[in-house]
Design an enzyme around this catalytic site. Structure first.
Site, mmCIF file in Angstrom:
data_model
loop_
_atom_site.group_PDB
_atom_site.id
_atom_site.type_symbol
_atom_site.label_atom_id
_atom_site.label_comp_id
_atom_site.label_asym_id
_atom_site.label_seq_id
_atom_site.Cartn_x
_atom_site.Cartn_y
_atom_site.Cartn_z
ATOM 1 N N GLU A 1 -22.954 -49.929 54.254
ATOM 2 C CA GLU A 1 -21.972 -50.579 53.394
ATOM 3 C C GLU A 1 -21.376 -51.826 54.050
ATOM 4 O O GLU A 1 -21.222 -51.886 55.263
ATOM 5 C CB GLU A 1 -20.866 -49.583 53.045
ATOM 6 C CG GLU A 1 -21.425 -48.461 52.191
ATOM 7 C CD GLU A 1 -20.366 -47.488 51.703
ATOM 8 O OE1 GLU A 1 -20.569 -46.933 50.621
ATOM 9 O OE2 GLU A 1 -19.355 -47.283 52.387
ATOM 10 N N CYS B 1 -16.284 -57.164 56.241
ATOM 11 C CA CYS B 1 -16.360 -56.030 57.156
ATOM 12 C C CYS B 1 -17.818 -55.556 57.183
ATOM 13 O O CYS B 1 -18.363 -55.118 56.182
ATOM 14 C CB CYS B 1 -15.418 -54.937 56.644
ATOM 15 S SG CYS B 1 -15.357 -53.502 57.703
ATOM 16 N N CYS C 1 -22.800 -43.038 62.826
ATOM 17 C CA CYS C 1 -22.144 -43.323 64.102
ATOM 18 C C CYS C 1 -22.196 -42.060 64.960
ATOM 19 O O CYS C 1 -22.049 -40.951 64.447
ATOM 20 C CB CYS C 1 -20.690 -43.734 63.871
ATOM 21 S SG CYS C 1 -19.846 -44.272 65.376
ATOM 22 N N CYS D 1 -15.425 -39.622 65.815
ATOM 23 C CA CYS D 1 -13.956 -39.653 65.802
ATOM 24 C C CYS D 1 -13.502 -38.715 64.672
ATOM 25 O O CYS D 1 -14.070 -38.726 63.575
ATOM 26 C CB CYS D 1 -13.449 -41.075 65.578
ATOM 27 S SG CYS D 1 -13.927 -42.190 66.922
ATOM 28 N N CYS E 1 -12.686 -40.001 60.930
ATOM 29 C CA CYS E 1 -13.514 -41.070 60.358
ATOM 30 C C CYS E 1 -14.667 -40.466 59.574
ATOM 31 O O CYS E 1 -15.392 -39.609 60.079
ATOM 32 C CB CYS E 1 -14.048 -41.957 61.486
ATOM 33 S SG CYS E 1 -15.205 -43.215 60.906
ATOM 34 N N GLY F 1 -20.430 -47.579 62.208
ATOM 35 C CA GLY F 1 -21.076 -47.670 63.514
ATOM 36 C C GLY F 1 -20.203 -48.183 64.631
ATOM 37 O O GLY F 1 -19.090 -48.660 64.410
ATOM 38 N N GLU F 2 -20.709 -48.052 65.846
ATOM 39 C CA GLU F 2 -20.026 -48.552 67.037
ATOM 40 C C GLU F 2 -20.820 -49.765 67.529
ATOM 41 O O GLU F 2 -21.902 -49.623 68.124
ATOM 42 C CB GLU F 2 -19.961 -47.452 68.107
ATOM 43 C CG GLU F 2 -19.560 -47.918 69.493
ATOM 44 C CD GLU F 2 -18.271 -48.734 69.531
ATOM 45 O OE1 GLU F 2 -17.256 -48.328 68.951
ATOM 46 O OE2 GLU F 2 -18.285 -49.816 70.172
ATOM 47 N N SER G 1 -9.990 -49.587 69.239
ATOM 48 C CA SER G 1 -9.429 -48.496 68.445
ATOM 49 C C SER G 1 -8.763 -47.491 69.372
ATOM 50 O O SER G 1 -9.434 -46.720 70.044
ATOM 51 C CB SER G 1 -10.553 -47.832 67.641
ATOM 52 O OG SER G 1 -11.047 -48.737 66.690
ATOM 53 N N LEU G 2 -7.442 -47.518 69.407
ATOM 54 C CA LEU G 2 -6.705 -46.674 70.365
ATOM 55 C C LEU G 2 -6.376 -45.305 69.777
ATOM 56 O O LEU G 2 -6.785 -44.275 70.281
ATOM 57 C CB LEU G 2 -5.390 -47.356 70.734
ATOM 58 C CG LEU G 2 -5.325 -48.204 71.987
ATOM 59 C CD1 LEU G 2 -3.884 -48.656 72.222
ATOM 60 C CD2 LEU G 2 -5.840 -47.454 73.208
ATOM 61 N N HIS G 3 -5.524 -45.291 68.776
ATOM 62 C CA HIS G 3 -5.142 -44.093 68.013
ATOM 63 C C HIS G 3 -4.316 -43.062 68.775
ATOM 64 O O HIS G 3 -3.812 -42.100 68.185
ATOM 65 C CB HIS G 3 -6.354 -43.387 67.408
ATOM 66 C CG HIS G 3 -7.321 -44.314 66.749
ATOM 67 N ND1 HIS G 3 -6.925 -45.281 65.861
ATOM 68 C CD2 HIS G 3 -8.664 -44.437 66.859
ATOM 69 C CE1 HIS G 3 -7.982 -45.957 65.445
ATOM 70 N NE2 HIS G 3 -9.033 -45.468 66.036
ATOM 71 N N ASN H 1 -6.676 -43.371 55.795
ATOM 72 C CA ASN H 1 -7.282 -43.294 54.464
ATOM 73 C C ASN H 1 -7.950 -41.941 54.320
ATOM 74 O O ASN H 1 -8.944 -41.671 54.997
ATOM 75 C CB ASN H 1 -8.316 -44.410 54.285
ATOM 76 C CG ASN H 1 -7.642 -45.762 54.140
ATOM 77 O OD1 ASN H 1 -6.728 -45.916 53.348
ATOM 78 N ND2 ASN H 1 -8.076 -46.718 54.932
ATOM 79 N N CYS I 1 -10.838 -48.761 54.886
ATOM 80 C CA CYS I 1 -11.154 -48.522 56.279
ATOM 81 C C CYS I 1 -11.453 -47.037 56.531
ATOM 82 O O CYS I 1 -10.667 -46.175 56.156
ATOM 83 C CB CYS I 1 -9.925 -48.917 57.052
ATOM 84 S SG CYS I 1 -10.216 -49.324 58.702
HETATM 85 N N1 SAH Z 1 -16.608 -47.916 65.997
HETATM 86 C C1 SAH Z 1 -15.752 -49.045 65.911
HETATM 87 C C2 SAH Z 1 -15.771 -49.772 64.581
HETATM 88 C C3 SAH Z 1 -15.804 -48.972 63.309
HETATM 89 S S1 SAH Z 1 -14.349 -48.184 62.738
HETATM 90 C C4 SAH Z 1 -14.329 -48.635 66.265
HETATM 91 O O1 SAH Z 1 -14.083 -47.453 66.478
HETATM 92 O O2 SAH Z 1 -13.487 -49.511 66.407
HETATM 93 C C5 SAH Z 1 -13.234 -49.445 62.269
HETATM 94 C C6 SAH Z 1 -11.799 -48.962 62.266
HETATM 95 O O3 SAH Z 1 -11.536 -48.060 61.186
HETATM 96 C C7 SAH Z 1 -11.441 -48.198 63.532
HETATM 97 O O4 SAH Z 1 -10.247 -48.628 64.067
HETATM 98 C C8 SAH Z 1 -11.364 -46.800 63.021
HETATM 99 O O5 SAH Z 1 -10.618 -46.003 63.853
HETATM 100 C C9 SAH Z 1 -10.748 -46.997 61.642
HETATM 101 N N2 SAH Z 1 -10.859 -45.813 60.794
HETATM 102 C C10 SAH Z 1 -11.821 -44.879 60.812
HETATM 103 N N3 SAH Z 1 -11.574 -43.907 59.905
HETATM 104 C C11 SAH Z 1 -10.415 -44.225 59.287
HETATM 105 C C12 SAH Z 1 -9.655 -43.631 58.243
HETATM 106 N N4 SAH Z 1 -10.062 -42.516 57.637
HETATM 107 N N5 SAH Z 1 -8.522 -44.241 57.869
HETATM 108 C C13 SAH Z 1 -8.146 -45.388 58.438
HETATM 109 N N6 SAH Z 1 -8.817 -46.015 59.413
HETATM 110 C C14 SAH Z 1 -9.951 -45.431 59.853
#
Ligand code: SAH
Length: 378
Positions: free
Chosen positions: A104, A117, A124, A128, A131, A177-178, A231-233, A309, A352
């Site tokens: 996508e 995007c 991936c 995570c 995701c 993907g990463e 992407s910290l979280h 999301n 996202c």
């Molecule tokens: N693998 C890379 C790029 C893809 S994800 C990364 O981890 O950065 C792009 C962004 O979307 C990341 O910051 C990821 O954490 C965020 N993301 C993934 N799932 C999500 C969700 N359900 N709601 C909001 N953001 C999300």
């Protein structure tokens, strides 16, 4: 096929796809076939700027070169399988790849820009916990052609709308993907995005987002001047291990040190964008915010707070608006430049973390992430 080209990641049984090559690659190809290196810029302009994909229409090339290209190369794109536009103007494409896999790509219009995007892998491997792409497991890396095709297609399809102000001005590798686990193909595609003979995007307008593949961050800093999003979280290892399993391999101390090294290598003053998905009751407390402030101390930071999301059976809930605002305020009061990312295109599942595509071969679902390969092949 020539030896130079055979040393790329291309499958030598297939005809050469001209979309797989950045300028350096095209120059090497033209050198091999006894042509001048400026042919590379000409071909790039035809394909990426003028959108011409029939080599016979590339009128500033000699007839014999056109014939040679027609015989030995292809310019091949994925097919547009689904094309959906959200009520907020976000547009999403589901692209079908040659092997039947789907990825996508999302176009997100904003007041002063249009951000594309882009996906870098089918699925991936990082898994995570919040995701939806991760739920699908890893299938394969995208080729350079499959990555840059997303930009080519979106640029044309948005132009065809003929709506003022709608244009691809920025690209973020934040789709499926990463990107840093598909290093060579991503770097080559980003070089095409930034090439003046192709899309000419400045380094401020291309962002590579990573969950924190530390050795690849170092390599990237050595070879490209580009924006990095991390992407910290979570601001401590225990929590981050549970959300981003890659943290077990590259814990926060190493990740933050890599961010500092990345900044030091950039030519111009730049910031790291940190992404922080807010998950209700998991990582969104006042204490989490305070811990985060300490973590990024001394690093030029743009903090991007992303309301979670939701997707089916994710097991997480979106933080309340009050919570998001409170989290924002604590960071902003500490002097950290912070933005809350608005959710876009959720009526077409383009938000996202909702990019799932469809993966037909799930046999490698639990394949572990691999060490990034060292050394560019081109
Ligand atoms: N693998 C890379 C790029 C893809 S994800 C990364 O981890 O950065 C792009 C962004 O979307 C990341 O910051 C990821 O954490 C965020 N993301 C993934 N799932 C999500 C969700 N359900 N709601 C909001 N953001 C999300």
């Amino acid at each position: 096929m020539t030896t130079t080209i055979a040393s790329t990641s291309l499958d030598s049984a297939k005809p050469l796809n001209l979309l797989d090559m950045d300028r350096e690659g095209l120059e090497a190809y033209f050198a091999e076939i006894g042509e001048k290196s400026f042919r590379a810029s000409q071909v790039m302009q035809w394909i990426h700027q003028k959108g011409v994909c029939d080599v016979q229409q590339m009128t500033n090339l000699s007839q014999s070169l056109r014939d040679q290209l027609e015989q030995n190369t292809v310019i091949q794109f994925p097919q547009v399988d689904v094309d959906a536009t959200s009520k907020d103007g976000t547009r999403k494409w589901l692209l079908k790849l040659e092997d039947g896999n789907r990825i996508e790509t999302v176009y997100i219009p904003e007041d002063d820009r249009g951000t594309l995007c882009v996906s870098s892998q089918v699925g991936c491997a990082l898994d995570c916990s919040f995701c939806s792409t991760g739920r699908q497991g890893f299938n394969r890396n995208l080729s350079t052609a499959e990555i840059i095709s997303q930009v080519w297609l979106a640029t044309r399809l948005i132009d065809e709308e003929k709506k003022p102000g709608r244009k691809v001005t920025n690209v973020v590798l934040m789709g499926m993907g990463e990107p840093l686990l598909n290093f060579d193909n991503v770097v080559r595609a980003v070089r095409i995005m930034m090439d003046d003979f192709a899309y000419g995007l400045s380094k401020r307008r291309v962002t590579i987002s990573t969950a924190g593949v530390v050795p690849a961050m170092d390599r990237l800093g050595d070879m490209l001047d580009v924006r990095l999003a991390v992407s910290l979280h979570a601001a401590n290892d225990a929590l981050r291990n549970s959300l981003v399993p890659l943290n077990n391999k590259y814990p926060l101390k190493e990740l933050m040190a890599a961010c500092r090294r990345f900044i030091d290598k950039q030519n111009s003053r730049t910031r790291i964008t940190f992404e922080y998905v807010l998950l209700d009751g998991v990582n969104d407390s006042d204490d989490d915010a305070r811990e985060l402030i300490k973590l990024v101390k001394g690093i030029p930071t743009l903090m991007n707070l992303i309301p979670f999301n939701p997707f089916e059976s994710s097991g997480y809930k979106t933080s309340s608006n009050n919570r998001v605002n409170r989290f924002f305020k604590i960071l902003a009061d500490a002097g950290i430049t912070t933005v809350i990312r608005r959710t876009r295109g959720d009526d077409i599942d383009a938000a996202c973390g909702q990019l799932a595509g469809k993966i037909e071969d799930k046999s490698r679902r639990h394949r572990k992430f691999e060490e990034p390969r060292i050394g560019m092949t081109l």
